[in-house]
Design a protein around this motif. Structure first.
Motif, mmCIF file in Angstrom:
data_model
loop_
_atom_site.group_PDB
_atom_site.id
_atom_site.type_symbol
_atom_site.label_atom_id
_atom_site.label_comp_id
_atom_site.label_asym_id
_atom_site.label_seq_id
_atom_site.Cartn_x
_atom_site.Cartn_y
_atom_site.Cartn_z
ATOM 1 N N ILE A 116 -29.436 7.478 2.612
ATOM 2 C CA ILE A 116 -29.261 6.181 1.961
ATOM 3 C C ILE A 116 -29.605 6.297 0.487
ATOM 4 O O ILE A 116 -28.809 5.928 -0.384
ATOM 5 N N TYR A 117 -30.794 6.810 0.198
ATOM 6 C CA TYR A 117 -31.258 6.853 -1.190
ATOM 7 C C TYR A 117 -30.378 7.739 -2.065
ATOM 8 O O TYR A 117 -30.044 7.365 -3.191
ATOM 9 N N LEU A 118 -30.013 8.911 -1.557
ATOM 10 C CA LEU A 118 -29.216 9.812 -2.385
ATOM 11 C C LEU A 118 -27.843 9.221 -2.685
ATOM 12 O O LEU A 118 -27.410 9.171 -3.834
ATOM 13 N N ASN A 119 -27.169 8.764 -1.656
ATOM 14 C CA ASN A 119 -25.817 8.238 -1.855
ATOM 15 C C ASN A 119 -25.805 6.946 -2.665
ATOM 16 O O ASN A 119 -24.942 6.748 -3.511
ATOM 17 N N ARG A 120 -26.778 6.082 -2.425
ATOM 18 C CA ARG A 120 -26.851 4.857 -3.218
ATOM 19 C C ARG A 120 -27.193 5.192 -4.668
ATOM 20 O O ARG A 120 -26.647 4.597 -5.598
ATOM 21 N N GLY A 121 -28.054 6.174 -4.872
ATOM 22 C CA GLY A 121 -28.375 6.612 -6.226
ATOM 23 C C GLY A 121 -27.151 7.111 -6.964
ATOM 24 O O GLY A 121 -26.939 6.800 -8.142
ATOM 25 N N VAL A 122 -26.300 7.867 -6.277
ATOM 26 C CA VAL A 122 -25.058 8.347 -6.886
ATOM 27 C C VAL A 122 -24.157 7.158 -7.231
ATOM 28 O O VAL A 122 -23.558 7.104 -8.306
ATOM 29 N N ALA A 123 -24.078 6.180 -6.333
ATOM 30 C CA ALA A 123 -23.259 4.987 -6.603
ATOM 31 C C ALA A 123 -23.793 4.232 -7.818
ATOM 32 O O ALA A 123 -23.025 3.817 -8.690
ATOM 33 N N PHE A 124 -25.110 4.058 -7.891
ATOM 34 C CA PHE A 124 -25.700 3.400 -9.061
ATOM 35 C C PHE A 124 -25.377 4.167 -10.343
ATOM 36 O O PHE A 124 -25.036 3.573 -11.370
ATOM 37 N N ASP A 125 -25.475 5.480 -10.285
ATOM 38 C CA ASP A 125 -25.166 6.307 -11.459
ATOM 39 C C ASP A 125 -23.719 6.097 -11.891
ATOM 40 O O ASP A 125 -23.429 5.971 -13.086
ATOM 41 N N GLN A 126 -22.818 6.029 -10.946
ATOM 42 C CA GLN A 126 -21.404 5.887 -11.258
ATOM 43 C C GLN A 126 -21.091 4.565 -11.967
ATOM 44 O O GLN A 126 -20.138 4.493 -12.730
ATOM 45 N N ILE A 127 -21.886 3.533 -11.707
ATOM 46 C CA ILE A 127 -21.631 2.241 -12.368
ATOM 47 C C ILE A 127 -22.584 2.010 -13.545
ATOM 48 O O ILE A 127 -22.650 0.916 -14.090
ATOM 49 N N GLY A 128 -23.331 3.052 -13.918
ATOM 50 C CA GLY A 128 -24.174 2.977 -15.110
ATOM 51 C C GLY A 128 -25.529 2.323 -14.920
ATOM 52 O O GLY A 128 -26.200 2.024 -15.902
ATOM 53 N N LYS A 129 -25.951 2.121 -13.697
ATOM 54 C CA LYS A 129 -27.279 1.545 -13.447
ATOM 55 C C LYS A 129 -28.264 2.699 -13.237
ATOM 56 O O LYS A 129 -28.678 3.001 -12.115
ATOM 57 N N LEU A 130 -28.616 3.305 -14.370
ATOM 58 C CA LEU A 130 -29.373 4.555 -14.320
ATOM 59 C C LEU A 130 -30.801 4.384 -13.820
ATOM 60 O O LEU A 130 -31.318 5.261 -13.128
#
Length: 183
Positions: A66-80
């Motif tokens: 959950i954390y890794l994939n959601r983190g990647v999704a956040f990164d992709q939309i610029g929510k660093l």
């Protein structure tokens, strides 16, 4: 923190390895909400996937996937900051989890937090010195800090470890040319 401008050379290599799962290693029938979230992320529906990852976390609790994939999704939309938080949550579960170290390190590198980035990349290399993405990502951090000789050394190491074949990417070769490493 705002999303820094990124060239094609700066985008994350999606870290997928047969021995270090990102979307694998969970019972898809037991965790259908998580499976749906991952499929949405893979389709580039990042906002929708984040909603599903939130549901999965509520339903299943703390999970690396959950954390890794959601983190990647956040990164992709610029929510660093949110991405960084999720990668850090991964590392609270498993401090040796290389995908989280690499992804968080790239966020640090692109946010001009070079020492923090290098720390994450050095840890990844310590835990698995044969992973070429660790060297490529550390080269990005060295390039950001204008340590071009060290960047070139890491790029050559990544290349020798077969990064282009493993990730079907020519990013390393492009950076070698960009930094004039073959001089």
């Amino acid at each position: 923190m705002t999303e820094p401008a990124k060239s094609d050379l700066d985008r994350n290599i999606e870290y997928i390895s047969t021995d270090t799962p990102i979307v694998g290693d969970f019972d898809r029938e037991k965790y259908p909400v998580l499976q749906n979230a991952i499929l949405l992320k893979l389709d580039g529906k990042y906002e929708e996937s984040i909603v599903e990852f939130d549901k999965a976390e509520f339903e299943y609790g703390e999970m690396l996937q959950i954390y890794l994939n959601r983190g990647v999704a956040f990164d992709q939309i610029g929510k660093l900051r949110k991405a960084e938080s999720d990668f850090t949550n991964c590392l609270k579960i498993d401090s040796t989890y290389i995908p989280a170290l690499l992804n968080r390190g790239l966020i640090y590198a692109h946010s001009n937090q070079i020492e923090r980035a290098l720390s994450d990349f050095d840890k990844a290399i310590k835990f698995k010195p044969t992973e070429p993405a660790s060297y490529l990502n550390r080269a990005v951090a060295y390039r950001e800090s204008n340590k071009l000789d060290l960047a070139c050394s890491d790029l050559k190491k990544a290349k020798s470890l077969g990064i282009s074949e493993k990730y079907i990417s020519n990013m390393t070769d492009k950076m070698i040319i960009e930094l004039n490493c073959d001089k």
